[in-house]
Structures are given as C-alpha cells and as structure tokens.
Design a protein around this motif. Structure first.
Motif, PDB file in Angstrom:
ATOM      1  N   ALA A 324      27.142  65.440   1.216  1.00 55.87           N
ATOM      2  CA  ALA A 324      28.130  66.518   1.345  1.00 55.87           C
ATOM      3  C   ALA A 324      27.631  67.841   0.785  1.00 55.87           C
ATOM      4  O   ALA A 324      28.222  68.891   1.059  1.00 55.87           O
ATOM      5  N   GLY A 328      29.458  72.469  -5.313  1.00 59.98           N
ATOM      6  CA  GLY A 328      30.756  72.447  -5.959  1.00 59.98           C
ATOM      7  C   GLY A 328      30.739  73.205  -7.269  1.00 59.98           C
ATOM      8  O   GLY A 328      29.668  73.551  -7.789  1.00 59.98           O
ATOM      9  N   VAL A 334      31.560  72.278   1.724  1.00 58.66           N
ATOM     10  CA  VAL A 334      31.029  70.985   2.144  1.00 58.66           C
ATOM     11  C   VAL A 334      30.074  71.169   3.318  1.00 58.66           C
ATOM     12  O   VAL A 334      30.285  72.016   4.199  1.00 58.66           O
ATOM     13  N   ALA A 345      30.467  62.435  -0.768  1.00 56.36           N
ATOM     14  CA  ALA A 345      30.493  63.216  -1.999  1.00 56.36           C
ATOM     15  C   ALA A 345      29.913  62.369  -3.133  1.00 56.36           C
ATOM     16  O   ALA A 345      29.627  61.181  -2.965  1.00 56.36           O
ATOM     17  N   ALA A 494      34.983  62.788  -9.798  1.00 58.27           N
ATOM     18  CA  ALA A 494      34.173  63.621  -8.901  1.00 58.27           C
ATOM     19  C   ALA A 494      33.171  64.427  -9.711  1.00 58.27           C
ATOM     20  O   ALA A 494      33.510  65.013 -10.738  1.00 58.27           O
ATOM     21  N   SER A 498      29.473  68.372  -6.837  1.00 62.37           N
ATOM     22  CA  SER A 498      29.685  67.838  -5.494  1.00 62.37           C
ATOM     23  C   SER A 498      30.503  68.814  -4.636  1.00 62.37           C
ATOM     24  O   SER A 498      31.559  69.294  -5.053  1.00 62.37           O
ATOM     25  N   SER A 499      30.022  69.118  -3.447  1.00 59.06           N
ATOM     26  CA  SER A 499      30.682  70.097  -2.574  1.00 59.06           C
ATOM     27  C   SER A 499      32.057  69.610  -2.139  1.00 59.06           C
ATOM     28  O   SER A 499      32.242  68.451  -1.775  1.00 59.06           O
ATOM     29  N   ARG A 500      32.998  70.540  -2.161  1.00 60.96           N
ATOM     30  CA  ARG A 500      34.377  70.248  -1.796  1.00 60.96           C
ATOM     31  C   ARG A 500      34.692  70.753  -0.386  1.00 60.96           C
ATOM     32  O   ARG A 500      33.989  71.607   0.160  1.00 60.96           O
ATOM     33  N   PRO A 512      34.893  65.898   2.351  1.00 66.28           N
ATOM     34  CA  PRO A 512      34.099  64.701   2.650  1.00 66.28           C
ATOM     35  C   PRO A 512      34.981  63.490   2.962  1.00 66.28           C
ATOM     36  O   PRO A 512      36.195  63.508   2.725  1.00 66.28           O
ATOM     37  N   SER A 515      33.463  59.200  -1.607  1.00 59.06           N
ATOM     38  CA  SER A 515      32.444  59.481  -2.627  1.00 59.06           C
ATOM     39  C   SER A 515      31.769  58.183  -3.026  1.00 59.06           C
ATOM     40  O   SER A 515      32.307  57.090  -2.826  1.00 59.06           O
ATOM     41  N   THR A 549      24.442  64.665  -4.382  1.00 62.22           N
ATOM     42  CA  THR A 549      24.995  63.959  -3.224  1.00 62.22           C
ATOM     43  C   THR A 549      23.874  63.321  -2.409  1.00 62.22           C
ATOM     44  O   THR A 549      24.116  62.414  -1.608  1.00 62.22           O
TER      45      THR A 549
END
Length: 586
Positions: A324, A328, A334, A345, A494, A498-500, A512, A515, A549
């Motif tokens: 992902a 973040g 994302v 994620a 999370a 990590s990209s949201r 995503p 996870s 990720t």
C-alpha cells in the motif's frame, strides 16, 4: 548595500536611465529556447504503448505480436532499421503492447491509433522498503493442513533473490510442477533449484550502478527478504547479530518461487520492466504474484503498469498482492489501489525492540532502535552535536546540532556518544570517529531500525532532559545497551508509516484491503547487502530486520498461497474475499 547601488548604476546608460533591451539579443534568446525545446521533444525516451488484450488472429496483417509491433513502429518511425532500434520490449504472451524509444511527436501519433489504449512514459517506481506467522495464527498445524502451499508457484516481482540462502534450500522438493513454463536466466553464476524454479531480470534503460549484478541475483536485499517472507523454508537459529533469535520461515514454505528482477541499486524500478515481468510471469504459470513496488504519484488505471499487469493476471486466475506504500499517516496517499489488486497495509506484531540509554547520573531512558553493538556497560563521554561544530567546514551550531555529515569536528567527537536533534543514518558520527548516537524518535512510531553504531531513539522530551544533563554536568557520560525484545501488548496496530486511504482515483472503492505484519520482521538477506540503514555499512548478515508495507505484502501473498493450495479452483476474487472476511478487526 553600497556595492549593490554601485552595481545597479553601472548597468545604466549615461544618457538614458531606462535602457531598452536589445531586440537582436531577445530574438537570439528566443531562438535558443525554441531550439532547446525542439531538441528535447525530438529526444527519444522509453514509452509504453498499451493495447489491451492479447491479440487473437492477425492484426494489421501480422502473424505475431512482435511482427505487429515492429510494423506499427516502422509506419510511425519511417524505416525497419529505426523500428528495430527503437523497440525495447514486445508484450504479447499475456497482453498486447510494447515498449519503445519514442519522441514526443511519435508518442502523439501512437496515441491517435484506434487500437492503442494508452501511451505513457517509462516512469520510475520505488520499492516500499519468523515470529510474525505465529502471531497471525499461522502455526505449523495450519501449514500441515494446506500442505504449506505445496506446488503453488509464487511469483516475486522485486530486486531479485540470493539463491544460496538457507531459506531457499530445495532439500525434499521434487521437480517443478508440470504446468511450469518458465525459465532460469543463469547469468553471473546464478542458478535455480527445485525451490527457486524460475528467475528473470529486466533493465529497459540498460543503466547499472557499481553494486548491481546483471543477473537475477539480489544485491540490495529487498527481493530476498520479501521472497523469504512469502515462501521461505523453516530455518532454525536465524537472527540479526544475535537479536530476534529463533525460527525463520515463510508463510508457504512448500511453495515454489519464481523471481522477476525489475529493481536495481541506485537506478530504481521502471514501468516498462514491470510490465515485461507481468507478461512473462502470467505466461510462465505462476499462481500468486507479489509486488512490493509503488508509483511516485497517482496514475489512472490504464497508465499504471501494476494495474495493467495485475488486471491481465486476474483474468488468467492469478491474484496479485501489492504493498500500500509507506507515506502514512497522511490521507489519500495509498498506492496500488486498483480494485482487482489485494492492497496490503502494514501493522505491528507482539514484539518491539528497545535500546536503553544510561546516563552517568544513573538516569535510564528507554528508546527504540535495533542495536546489536555491546559496549559492555562502559560509560563514554557525552556531547551535544551543537557543541562539536566543524567550523573549518563553515558549519554552525544550529546545523551541527542535527548531526549532518561533515558538520561535526572529529576532534570534539572522537570517542564520544553524541546527542543529535535530528534523525539520520549515523554516518556523520562514524565519519567523526564517534562511539554512539542518541536521536529523537517520532511520536506514535512503532518501528525500530538497525544502525551502524550503538544507537537509540528517545522522545523529544527525553532529548531535552539529556541536553540539560550535558549542560549542567562537568563530566557528562553515557552508555547505550544492546537492544532487548519486549512484548507489545497492544498489537496489532496500524503502522505509523503505512499509507492510508481513501482511494485517490475512485474514493468509493475502499483501499487498503487488509493489513499484515510489516514492523520489525526478520527474514533472509544477501550477505553483500547493507547491514543497517547506512548504505556504506560493510558488515555482512544473512538475516535482516526490516519494516514497511513491502514486508506486509509478502505476508498476504504467503497466506494467499495457502488458500490457493487448499482451493485450487478458487478465483482471485474468492481468495481475496476469504482473506478479507476472515481477518481480525483492529
């Protein structure tokens, strides 16, 4: 200011205070600009011409996709020789298209052809740089019930693989499955086995760094790490310099691997190569694809090589698991957001690494870092980077306090632990012959990183307290202890990096999808890869602790291989649904 006024006066005419620009000079300037722009537009750069489904029958009178692509190039470029020189890849095994060196004018002409879906530049993509399976509940009993993904073929599109790693030993494996149609490119002493049954490499730009090996062999570590997480066999006694000691194993240890190297050290991963890897992998007969690579910005689906390749994989019954991204905690960042992808994620597991800082006054601070260096509890002189300014390099205290390379005076740092107000790879301290480094951590950050010298990252509040100790003590001292493993009782959470979502292209399609563990994960590593965050770290390790990720994606790929082994007839959508609907809400 006097100098400025004098300069301005020297530009004035003695008779006219508002001297007009010389028309001839302006005309010459416009001609130069126009010439440069024209030359730039005439420069041939690699582009991808995507044409959709694999052709059936004759198109443009051609018997094969390659002949068709050459014919199209010949018509636009004007000659057979120019067409052959321009063509980089002919995609025709699994979908239709080609990569070629084109000018801007030629790109426009191809875009007007009815059969062409899209034309896009050869954009550089980036890599999204054990115990985790037990934490997920994937115990050995689960592995036995699904036969460990036996004879499922997992394709890894990444930076290659280190085939000699214990994680890829083929003891007990029979010959490749009968359905396998792939190959092993054996350049530079690279060999496959019955575990790694296929390996290819791609480089459309034909540019290499000194660290690169022109074969499927991995010199970075990223591809070896992801492959081992997805399908490495069980290896006892694996550790990173004694840390995280235990059994290292992949999610589907009995699965086969086929690797497609598209990423190169210092060069990146390019769109044309990614599409070529998808084209081959689909035709080779892989069952699951894993790709921990992302775009620098959002693309429409028809201009995104990961979206295009995974779409055609999905149509052939192959699920693609993709990372992902690590941008973040911002919103709508994302990557790999196509509906047919399994977008993964990163989350934490029930293990954290802490590294304690002990001051000369007995005060102890618990920080986060993967510190494998043992100072034996010895106290060393402690200094602040702002007090060790390298004035001979024209640095100032406000800069050296952040410990940038070249800003520290080795005479003031040698043999000392340095308190820094900024985060770095520790190279500045090494260059100045320092012993260790203390840096600020980020709020809510739940990962630790390995450094090339004794290190710990503490909160900004603790940084202030250590600074006060330095300024108030006549002989400030400190030591940094070897990292310890502690239980993370709130996991899984999370990961901060990590990209949201939401999906930047289609917000109604949630991304995503799920996870998986992506924080402080131990897995195989090439012995020639960097041993810490510092690129020039010359130590060697067979196992490495990494986060991202990129690391969570192969966890999902390994889980998907289990489902595929237990239910060979299930579609990619069914496998994706099974993983999403049986996951835990956190």
């Amino acid at each position: 200011m006097r100098h400025q006024i004098h300069l301005h006066r020297s530009l004035r005419s003695p008779r006219n205070h508002t001297r007009m620009p010389n028309p001839r000079l302006l005309a010459l300037l416009y001609l130069i600009i126009a010439f440069v722009m024209h030359c730039n537009s005439q420069e041939r750069k690699v582009h991808v011409v995507y044409m959709g489904e694999k052709p059936r029958g004759r198109i443009f009178g051609a018997s094969t996709p390659y002949v068709m692509h050459c014919s199209m190039l010949e018509k636009v470029l004007g000659s057979t020789a120019a067409a052959k020189e321009s063509l980089i890849y002919s995609y025709g095994k699994s979908f239709n298209g080609f990569a070629a060196k084109l000018t801007d004018e030629e790109v426009a002409r191809f875009a007007e052809i009815e059969e062409v879906v899209s034309v896009f530049p050869n954009t550089m993509f980036e890599l999204h740089t054990t115990r985790s399976w037990d934490f997920l509940g994937f115990t050995r009993s689960h592995v036995r019930r699904s036969r460990g993904g036996q004879d499922v073929i997992v394709g890894i599109i990444d930076s290659g693989i280190w085939p000699e790693s214990d994680s890829f030993n083929d003891k007990g494996f029979g010959p490749p499955p009968a359905k396998w149609k792939g190959t092993c490119q054996t350049n530079e002493n690279f060999t496959c086995n019955n575990k790694i049954i296929g390996a290819r490499y791609y480089n459309s730009r034909d540019v290499y760094s000194p660290e690169d090996i022109q074969s499927p062999r991995d010199s970075q570590g990223h591809g070896t790490h992801t492959a081992a997480i997805a399908a490495g066999i069980k290896v006892s006694g694996a550790s990173y310099y004694g840390l995280a000691m235990g059994n290292a194993r992949g999610g589907a240890p009995n699965a086969r691997l086929s690797v497609y190297k598209v990423c190169w050290s210092g060069v990146g991963c390019y769109a044309a190569d990614i599409l070529a890897a998808f084209d081959d992998a689909i035709a080779d007969g892989v069952d699951i694809l894993s790709i921990s690579i992302g775009a620098p910005y959002a693309f429409q689906y028809w201009e995104d090589p990961v979206a295009i390749g995974s779409f055609h994989a999905m149509k052939r019954g192959i699920l693609t698991s993709a990372s992902a991204g690590n941008n973040g905690p911002d919103r709508a960042v994302v990557q790999n957001y196509s509906p047919w992808l399994l977008t993964v994620a990163a989350s934490s597991i029930d293990r954290r690494f802490v590294s304690q800082l002990v001051l000369g006054n007995g005060q102890i601070y618990t920080g986060s870092a993967i510190n494998s260096f043992d100072l034996n509890g010895t106290l060393f002189p402690l200094t602040w980077g702002g007090d060790a300014t390298n004035y001979s390099a024209n640095s100032i205290s406000e800069i050296s306090s952040h410990c940038y390379p070249g800003t520290l005076d080795s005479k003031k740092v040698e043999g000392k632990i340095v308190l820094c107000e900024g985060r770095s790879d520790g190279s500045a301290i090494i260059m100045a012959n320092g012993v260790g480094v203390i840096m600020p951590s980020r709020p809510m950050d739940n990962l630790a990183a390995p450094f090339p010298l004794p290190s710990t990252l503490i909160s900004t509040e603790n940084i202030t307290e250590v600074f006060d100790y330095i300024t108030s003590s006549n002989n400030p001292e400190a030591t940094i202890l070897v990292s310890e493993e502690v239980e993370d009782t709130v996991a899984p959470t999370a990961a901060y990096f990590s990209s949201r979502g939401p999906n930047p292209i289609a917000p109604d399609i949630l991304k995503p999808d799920l996870s998986a563990p992506g924080v402080n994960i131990v897995a195989a590593w090439p012995p020639i890869g960097r041993a810490s965050v510092y690129d020039q770290d010359t130590r060697s390790t067979k196992y490495f602790i990494d986060s991202g990720t990129s690391i969570s994606c192969p966890h999902a790929s390994g889980a998907a291989a289990h489902v595929k082994a237990a239910h060979p007839s299930w579609s990619p959508a069914a496998i994706k649904s099974a993983l999403m609907t049986t996951g835990k809400h956190t």
